[in-house]
Design an enzyme around this catalytic site. Structure first.
Site, PDB file in Angstrom:
ATOM      1  N   ASP A 148       0.818  -1.214   0.000  1.00  0.00           N
ATOM      2  CA  ASP A 148       0.000   0.000   0.000  1.00  0.00           C
ATOM      3  C   ASP A 148       0.853   1.266   0.000  1.00  0.00           C
ATOM      4  OD1 ASP A 148       0.889  -0.592   2.524  1.00  0.00           O
ATOM      5  OD2 ASP A 148      -0.973  -0.126   3.542  1.00  0.00           O
ATOM      6  N   THR A 166       2.287  -7.736  -2.088  1.00  0.00           N
ATOM      7  CA  THR A 166       2.415  -7.691  -0.636  1.00  0.00           C
ATOM      8  C   THR A 166       1.940  -9.007  -0.054  1.00  0.00           C
ATOM      9  OG1 THR A 166       1.585  -6.678   1.406  1.00  0.00           O
ATOM     10  CG2 THR A 166       0.171  -6.515  -0.525  1.00  0.00           C
ATOM     11  N   ILE A 167       2.669  -9.503   0.913  1.00  0.00           N
ATOM     12  CA  ILE A 167       2.240 -10.737   1.568  1.00  0.00           C
ATOM     13  C   ILE A 167       1.093 -10.471   2.521  1.00  0.00           C
ATOM     14  CG2 ILE A 167       4.572 -11.686   1.417  1.00  0.00           C
ATOM     15  CD1 ILE A 167       4.790 -11.241   4.477  1.00  0.00           C
ATOM     16  N   ASP A 168       0.858  -9.197   2.865  1.00  0.00           N
ATOM     17  CA  ASP A 168      -0.142  -8.872   3.887  1.00  0.00           C
ATOM     18  C   ASP A 168      -1.568  -9.169   3.437  1.00  0.00           C
ATOM     19  OD1 ASP A 168       2.013  -7.989   5.335  1.00  0.00           O
ATOM     20  OD2 ASP A 168       1.714  -5.875   4.841  1.00  0.00           O
ATOM     21  N   GLU A 224       1.110  -9.656  13.888  1.00  0.00           N
ATOM     22  CA  GLU A 224       2.131  -8.790  14.469  1.00  0.00           C
ATOM     23  C   GLU A 224       1.566  -7.428  14.890  1.00  0.00           C
ATOM     24  OE1 GLU A 224       5.229  -7.462  11.895  1.00  0.00           O
ATOM     25  OE2 GLU A 224       3.960  -7.421  10.116  1.00  0.00           O
TER      26      GLU A 224
END
Length: 220
Positions: free
Chosen positions: A50, A78-80, A186
């Site tokens: 982002d 993005t892995i998110d 996290e």
């Protein structure tokens, strides 16, 4: 060739590094424009999450206003998993990350069952989004999974979360199972209303003393 040899098969980040720098100030935009014009770029492809795609968007608008020939394209990576929308079904990186993390969580679960004497707490990446944690939970079925968005929606405090985890541990202990796996994102602390307000106040104090914006939650 000499420069590339030591980075062969290691990925680009090893060479260019990584950072969270945002294009915000006039000198940032001018510097980017000057480099694009110096290199005579027809296009600039920004690959990232982002923050990176925000940079791509604002830079594209600036270059267009300045009538610079360089066109900017943002590619979601993005892995998110937090860039999903009606145009982007999934960003590449998420599937690989969740598969790798799920393998690790499953291995810890097998270890817990084998040793029968400990709990493993797994803090998974994803920053302030719990998509990775949720997907890994669906793949591995841990004893406890904490989803930040759910905690925020229900208004749980830190004490509520601790009690919830402790209740599960105590209930399992009564059944002779003093072992298990707990997974959490996290960025969990950002969803806790009592801790969130504390972080806001700490960030304000740090910003006042150092003269720059602060985000202490990235260090937690």
């Amino acid at each position: 060739p000499e420069l590339m040899d030591k980075y062969r098969n290691q990925g680009g980040f090893h060479m260019i590094g990584s950072g969270r720098t945002k294009i915000e100030k006039p000198q940032h935009f001018k510097a980017a424009k000057d480099v694009c014009e110096k290199l005579e770029l027809d296009g600039l492809i920004v690959v990232g999450g982002d923050d990176s795609n925000t940079n791509a968007a604002v830079l594209a608008e600036y270059l267009s206003q300045q009538e610079c020939r360089t066109k900017v394209i943002g590619v979601p990576k993005t892995i998110d998993g937090d860039l999903r929308n009606e145009y982007v079904e999934i960003s590449f990186g998420f599937d690989t990350a969740t598969k790798v993390y799920s393998e690790r969580v499953a291995a810890l679960a097998a270890d817990a069952v084998s040793a029968r004497k400990m709990y493993h707490f797994c803090r998974l990446m994803g920053r302030t989004a719990s998509h990775i944690t949720l997907e890994c939970a669906l793949q591995t079925h841990p004893n406890v999974v904490l989803i930040g968005e759910e905690i925020s929606f229900k208004g749980f405090t830190l004490a509520d979360v601790v009690n919830q985890v402790c209740d599960v541990i105590c209930a399992r202990a009564e059944n002779g199972r003093q072992y298990g796996v707990v997974i959490l994102p996290e960025g969990l602390v950002d969803f806790l209303p009592d801790i969130g307000q504390l972080l806001v106040e700490l960030n304000e104090l740090i910003a006042q003393s150092q003269g720059v914006p602060a985000n202490i939650s990235v260090h937690l």
